[in-house]
Structures are given as structure tokens and as C-alpha cells.
Design an enzyme around this catalytic site. Structure first.
Site, short mmCIF file in Angstrom:
data_model
loop_
_atom_site.label_atom_id
_atom_site.label_comp_id
_atom_site.label_asym_id
_atom_site.label_seq_id
_atom_site.Cartn_x
_atom_site.Cartn_y
_atom_site.Cartn_z
N THR A 207 37.21 12.23 -4.44
CA THR A 207 36.93 11.45 -3.23
C THR A 207 38.26 11.11 -2.56
OG1 THR A 207 34.87 10.48 -3.98
CG2 THR A 207 36.25 9.05 -2.64
N ARG A 235 20.98 9.86 -4.38
CA ARG A 235 21.97 9.03 -5.06
C ARG A 235 23.13 8.63 -4.11
NH1 ARG A 235 27.72 9.13 -6.06
NH2 ARG A 235 28.12 8.06 -8.01
N GLY A 237 26.87 6.51 -4.18
CA GLY A 237 27.88 5.91 -5.06
C GLY A 237 28.53 4.69 -4.43
N THR A 258 38.20 5.34 -6.26
CA THR A 258 37.64 6.64 -6.63
C THR A 258 37.27 6.58 -8.10
OG1 THR A 258 38.09 8.97 -7.03
CG2 THR A 258 40.01 7.52 -6.98
N GLY A 259 36.17 7.19 -8.45
CA GLY A 259 35.78 7.17 -9.86
C GLY A 259 34.28 7.24 -10.01
N GLY A 261 31.11 6.15 -9.60
CA GLY A 261 30.64 5.17 -8.64
C GLY A 261 29.67 4.13 -9.17
N1 ASP Z 1 33.30 7.34 -6.42
C1 ASP Z 1 32.62 8.51 -5.94
C2 ASP Z 1 31.15 8.36 -6.18
O1 ASP Z 1 30.76 7.91 -7.25
C3 ASP Z 1 33.09 9.76 -6.61
C4 ASP Z 1 34.56 10.02 -6.50
O2 ASP Z 1 35.37 9.10 -6.59
O3 ASP Z 1 34.92 11.20 -6.35
O4 ASP Z 1 30.38 8.75 -5.34
#
Ligand code: ASP
Length: 345
Positions: A207, A235, A237, A258-259, A261
Site C-alpha cells: 500500500t 472486504r 481494510g 500499511t500492514g 488492515g
Molecule cells: N493495509 C492494507 C489493507 O489491509 C494493506 C497494505 O498495507 O498493503 O488493506
């Protein structure tokens, strides 16, 4: 004649006053620090996972985006405009999970989420589950500036985008061969998503996000994503959720996450960081360490954040093996990094 002269003097006085005010304001503005930080996702990024060509291309994109955002700040532009600039460049690059090159959902489509927030008045805009919008961050910004709402989703958000003249692209524009292959492998292995915990090769998030501080002392944060690969059932996030994936408040901080979600939503990560700065008088670094390196680790939430204080102090902190990241700090110092062992801040 005298009357005219008096009026002329009053006029002159007025303009001189205005000029002095403008000069003082510009001088004050010039003294304020500016800074910007961007991320392109966190995860189990190992040097062995990337070819040197891929790595060079990712680093070049990060550097170009952070420099483009910084140029806006240097020219006296707003932190919101700097965020928009950096994120649109990352969305246009196929290297990241946002805009072109975003992950595919279970049906093989690109379904996009984004949010933006400005710290000056805590106004915010977000979109979720949108198809075909070339730059979701621009649509999120339109929601902030040109609607009475904060978060629009799905078809409604797309109708709003069309009404506001936002650019659309057809499905093929977004889908890269890498993402098509990733989905195939995920579906063959029966996994619902790509997370480091899944042990899936190339299991990182990617992300994109930006935080920035402008010459007026105003912060902004933005985040854009395709979410998690092979996601289903609409879904959504943390990225489009104000307080989870994105938050900005001029008094305390700006954060983009980012992570994984689901965890970032449950822990209201972005707002929690700012709240610790506000209520516990922690530094931005201390607040981020507590949330990302302690709380999120305990919960099992992989990921990271970029965060900035009102004085431009910034941190790029994650609990994974790497995070694509770049920054230009208040001293004008550029950093571009991927792996955990690369010295950043
Ligand atoms: N945080 C984003 C999500 O869960 C994913 C990502 O950080 O790439 O949608």
C-alpha cells in the site's frame, strides 16, 4: 485637489501596509520547516525476493515521488497538495499495491480504497471498494473538498467520481502480470490473502502513503491501496478508515499506515498514535514505538507507519522485515530505504 491628495495618501498607506503584511507573512512562512515521508508498504521484504532491476525500479519510484512532493512544499504549496502529488505518482507506478498494479480480489478485479486528511481542520475524505478510478487519492480528496461526506463506497463513489470528472481506466490498465500470477498462486494454495503470516513468497503489503508538513505549519496524511490479495465479500481494510490507516491533526501528528488492515482497524492505529502524543505528551517516535513495536506485535498485526510531528520530526517504523520508504527531513536530507537493517529513522 487636497481631498484627492489625502485619498491618494490613504490609498498609498493601505497598499504599503498590505505589502508589509505580505512580506512579513512570506518571511515567516519561509522560516517554517517543511518535511515529507512516504511509504510503499511493509512486509517480509527480503533482498533475495527482489531482482536488482526490481529493487532499482522501486527505489527510483520512491525517490521520484518523495522529491515531487517535496518540490510542492518548497514552492510554498500545501501539505495536502504534496500528499496528492506523491501518492498519484505511486498509484501510477506498477510497483505498488495502489492504482495501476494493485492486488486482485477473489474475482480477479482491482478494487481500490483511499483516504486523505488535512491537519488544519481535520477535514477528511475517503473512498472504498471502487473500480476503475485511475487515482483513488484524487477521488478521496474530492470527497473531502467537494461533498458533505467523509467516506463513499462502491457504486455510489463511482457515480460521484463521474459527476466530478475523475479519470477512469479500463480493467486492463490496472492488472499487471505479476498480480495475475500472484492471485493464481494464492488461489491454488487456498489462501485467503497475502500476509507475511501466510508464508506466501513476496508476502508484503505495498500500500502507499504520504505524510507532509508545509510552510504554513500544516500537516496532511494520505493512503491508497488495493487492499489484500484474493480479498472477498467487499472486504475493506484500514487504508480508507480515518483513524486506522490515516490521521492528521496539526496539533499532534500525521500518520499513514500499511500492514494487515484488520489489526490496524481494531487498534485504531493512526489515531492511537496521535492520541498518545496528545494525552501522554509522548514524542512521535515514542508513540509509534509503543503502538507498532509493542501493541501491534502483541496483537499479531504486521505492518508499519510513517508519522510526522508538527515540527517536522518524522519516523518510519515497522515490525516487519522491511518497508518501502523514503523521506526528506527538515534539513533537506533525502532517505530511500527498503530493508529493516538500512539505517533510517
Ligand atoms: N493495509 C492494507 C489493507 O489491509 C494493506 C497494505 O498495507 O498493503 O488493506
Amino acid at each position: 485637489m487636497n481631498k484627492h491628495r489625502t485619498l491618494f495618501r490613504i490609498g498609498l498607506g493601505h497598499w504599503t501596509g498590505l505589502l508589509l503584511w505580505a512580506l512579513t507573512a512570506t518571511a515567516a512562512m519561509a522560516d517554517n520547516p517543511i518535511a515529507i515521508a512516504i511509504h510503499g508498504g511493509a512486509g517480509t521484504i527480503r533482498q533475495s525476493d527482489l531482482s536488482s532491476a526490481q529493487e532499482a525500479s522501486i527505489r527510483a519510484d520512491l525517490e521520484a515521488a518523495v522529491k515531487a512532493g517535496y518540490a510542492i512544499l518548497e514552492a510554498g504549496g500545501s501539505s495536502t497538495d504534496a500528499v496528492l502529488k506523491a501518492i498519484t505518482l505511486l498509484e501510477d507506478s506498477p510497483n505498488f499495491n495502489a492504482g495501476k498494479g494493485a492486488v486482485l480480489n477473489q474475482e480477479g478485479n482491482v478494487e481500490l480504497d483511499a483516504s486523505i486528511m488535512r491537519g488544519q481542520d481535520r477535514n477528511a475524505g475517503a473512498i472504498a471498494g471502487v473500480f476503475g478510478v485511475k487515482n483513488p487519492i484524487l477521488l478521496a480528496h474530492k470527497v473531502m473538498t467537494d461533498s458533505e461526506h467523509v467516506l463513499l463506497s462502491g457504486q455510489g463513489a463511482e457515480t460521484f467520481a463521474r459527476l466530478r470528472g475523475i479519470q477512469f481506466e479500463n480493467a486492463d490498465y490496472f492488472k499487471t502480470p505479476y498480480r495475475i500470477e500472484q492471485l493464481k498462486q494464492l488461489q491454488a494454495s487456498g489462501q485467503a490473502r497475502t500476509t507475511p503470516a501466510d508464508g506466501y513468497p513476496h508476502a508484503w503489503f505495498s500500500t502507499v502513503g504520504t505524510v507532509a508538513l508545509d510552510k504554513r505549519g500544516s500537516l496532511a496524511a494520505g493512503t491508497s491501496t488495493g487492499g489484500t490479495a484474493n480479498k472477498r465479500w467487499g472486504r475493506i481494510g484500514d487504508s480508507p478508515i480515518v483513524g486506522a490507516g490515516t490521521y492528521a491533526d496539526d496539533r499532534y501528528c500525521a500518520v499513514s499506515a500499511t500492514g494487515h488492515g484488520e489489526f490496524f482497524i481494531r487498534a485504531a492505529v493512526a489515531h492511537d498514535i496521535c492520541a498518545r502524543v496528545a494525552y501522554q505528551q509522548l514524542t512521535i517516535q515514542q508513540a509509534v514505538e509503543q503502538v507498532i513495536k509493542q501493541d501491534m506485535v502483541k496483537m499479531g498485526g504486521d505492518g508499519g507507519v510513517i508519522a510526522m510531528a508538527p515540527n517536522g520530526e518524522l519516523t518510519m517504523t515497522f515490525n516487519t522485515a522491511g518497508m518501502y520508504r523514503a523521506a526528506i527531513d527538515t534539513a533537506g536530507q533525502l532517505t530511500v530505504a527498503i530493508y529493516a537493517d538500512e539505517q533510517t529513522r
